[in-house]
Write a protein that holds these residues in place. Structure first.
Motif, PDB file in Angstrom:
ATOM      1  N   UNK A  52       0.833  -1.201   0.000  1.00  0.00           N
ATOM      2  CA  UNK A  52       0.000   0.000   0.000  1.00  0.00           C
ATOM      3  C   UNK A  52       0.873   1.260   0.000  1.00  0.00           C
ATOM      4  N   UNK A  53       1.958   1.236   0.765  1.00  0.00           N
ATOM      5  CA  UNK A  53       2.883   2.374   0.778  1.00  0.00           C
ATOM      6  C   UNK A  53       3.558   2.555  -0.579  1.00  0.00           C
ATOM      7  N   UNK A  54       3.899   1.445  -1.235  1.00  0.00           N
ATOM      8  CA  UNK A  54       4.480   1.525  -2.576  1.00  0.00           C
ATOM      9  C   UNK A  54       3.480   2.164  -3.531  1.00  0.00           C
ATOM     10  N   UNK A  55       2.218   1.735  -3.423  1.00  0.00           N
ATOM     11  CA  UNK A  55       1.165   2.281  -4.291  1.00  0.00           C
ATOM     12  C   UNK A  55       0.962   3.770  -4.041  1.00  0.00           C
ATOM     13  N   UNK A  56       1.029   4.199  -2.786  1.00  0.00           N
ATOM     14  CA  UNK A  56       0.860   5.620  -2.469  1.00  0.00           C
ATOM     15  C   UNK A  56       1.995   6.457  -3.058  1.00  0.00           C
ATOM     16  N   UNK A  57       3.212   5.961  -2.951  1.00  0.00           N
ATOM     17  CA  UNK A  57       4.377   6.711  -3.444  1.00  0.00           C
ATOM     18  C   UNK A  57       4.506   6.662  -4.966  1.00  0.00           C
ATOM     19  N   UNK A  58       4.130   5.534  -5.565  1.00  0.00           N
ATOM     20  CA  UNK A  58       4.266   5.323  -7.011  1.00  0.00           C
ATOM     21  C   UNK A  58       3.016   4.640  -7.541  1.00  0.00           C
ATOM     22  N   UNK A  59       1.950   5.399  -7.783  1.00  0.00           N
ATOM     23  CA  UNK A  59       0.695   4.772  -8.205  1.00  0.00           C
ATOM     24  C   UNK A  59       0.817   4.055  -9.560  1.00  0.00           C
ATOM     25  N   UNK A  60       0.083   2.957  -9.679  1.00  0.00           N
ATOM     26  CA  UNK A  60       0.077   2.192 -10.925  1.00  0.00           C
ATOM     27  C   UNK A  60      -0.845   2.871 -11.940  1.00  0.00           C
ATOM     28  N   UNK A  61      -0.555   2.603 -13.202  1.00  0.00           N
ATOM     29  CA  UNK A  61      -1.392   3.125 -14.282  1.00  0.00           C
ATOM     30  C   UNK A  61      -1.410   2.099 -15.408  1.00  0.00           C
ATOM     31  N   UNK A 118      16.207   5.019  -4.285  1.00  0.00           N
ATOM     32  CA  UNK A 118      15.241   4.537  -3.287  1.00  0.00           C
ATOM     33  C   UNK A 118      13.817   4.803  -3.738  1.00  0.00           C
ATOM     34  N   UNK A 119      12.961   3.793  -3.554  1.00  0.00           N
ATOM     35  CA  UNK A 119      11.548   3.916  -3.888  1.00  0.00           C
ATOM     36  C   UNK A 119      10.758   4.278  -2.629  1.00  0.00           C
ATOM     37  N   UNK A 120      11.186   3.752  -1.481  1.00  0.00           N
ATOM     38  CA  UNK A 120      10.576   4.029  -0.189  1.00  0.00           C
ATOM     39  C   UNK A 120      11.658   4.447   0.795  1.00  0.00           C
ATOM     40  N   UNK A 121      11.278   5.182   1.840  1.00  0.00           N
ATOM     41  CA  UNK A 121      12.263   5.533   2.868  1.00  0.00           C
ATOM     42  C   UNK A 121      12.852   4.281   3.527  1.00  0.00           C
ATOM     43  N   UNK A 122      14.079   4.365   3.942  1.00  0.00           N
ATOM     44  CA  UNK A 122      14.806   3.232   4.506  1.00  0.00           C
ATOM     45  C   UNK A 122      14.133   2.682   5.774  1.00  0.00           C
ATOM     46  N   UNK A 123      13.508   3.552   6.571  1.00  0.00           N
ATOM     47  CA  UNK A 123      12.863   3.099   7.808  1.00  0.00           C
ATOM     48  C   UNK A 123      11.705   2.143   7.502  1.00  0.00           C
ATOM     49  N   UNK A 124      10.932   2.448   6.468  1.00  0.00           N
ATOM     50  CA  UNK A 124       9.801   1.600   6.092  1.00  0.00           C
ATOM     51  C   UNK A 124      10.289   0.240   5.615  1.00  0.00           C
ATOM     52  N   UNK A 125      11.338   0.243   4.816  1.00  0.00           N
ATOM     53  CA  UNK A 125      11.904  -1.017   4.316  1.00  0.00           C
ATOM     54  C   UNK A 125      12.423  -1.855   5.487  1.00  0.00           C
TER      55      UNK A 125
END
Length: 161
Positions: A52-61, A118-125
């Motif tokens: 869900x966090x990946x989708x929020x940061x980089x939405x699919x199309x 980086x696609x997501x912040x390091x803390x989330x990963x």
């Protein structure tokens, strides 16, 4: 005399087992208490939350060829992107199949397969991988029991049984 020695030997074994179980239960209780009181910053996140966090940061199309002369290839599966397929375009402008990239991001670090940005912040990963590591490589009470029994009884925990 031999029966007294045998009785004391059994008493010693019972006391050892009792204190070992008491120690293990105490450690398990302490672990469960510390896990429940740990802050949300250290709390592991589920795969669903991670995606869900990946989708929020980089939405699919959906992929549209439009006026493009050059075809685009997904660098993860190495197949061409086709009209209408679900894609994910990262901030670094690299484009991949949505499912291919999501699997890639779950494997190790959340970085672009091409440029390693980086696609997501390091803390989330780190939170995500903490949960995965707990499930796959430890964190289970059974492993804790095994390692404590090895520590208490030497290199062969079945020696007394």
């Amino acid at each position: 005399m031999a029966s007294l020695y045998e009785c004391l030997s059994h008493l010693y074994t019972i006391a050892t087992v009792f204190f070992t179980v008491l120690l293990l239960e105490s450690v398990i209780l302490i672990r469960s208490i510390t896990k429940s009181f740990s802050g949300s910053a250290n709390r592991p996140i589920t795969t669903t939350q991670y995606l869900k966090l990946i989708e929020e940061k980089n939405p699919a199309s959906r992929f549209k060829t439009g006026l493009r002369v050059q075809t685009i290839e997904c660098a993860v599966c190495l197949s061409m992107l086709e009209e209408g397929e679900e894609i994910r375009k990262l901030k670094c402008k690299h484009t991949f199949h949505k499912d291919c990239l999501d699997q890639w991001l779950q494997l190790d670090k959340a970085t672009c397969p091409l440029c390693r940005s980086n696609v997501l912040p390091e803390e989330i990963v780190a939170q995500y991988h903490r949960r995965r590591n707990d499930q796959e490589y430890g964190g289970s009470d059974e492993e804790l029991v095994f390692f404590l029994s090895v520590a208490l009884h030497g290199s062969n925990p079945r020696r007394q049984w």
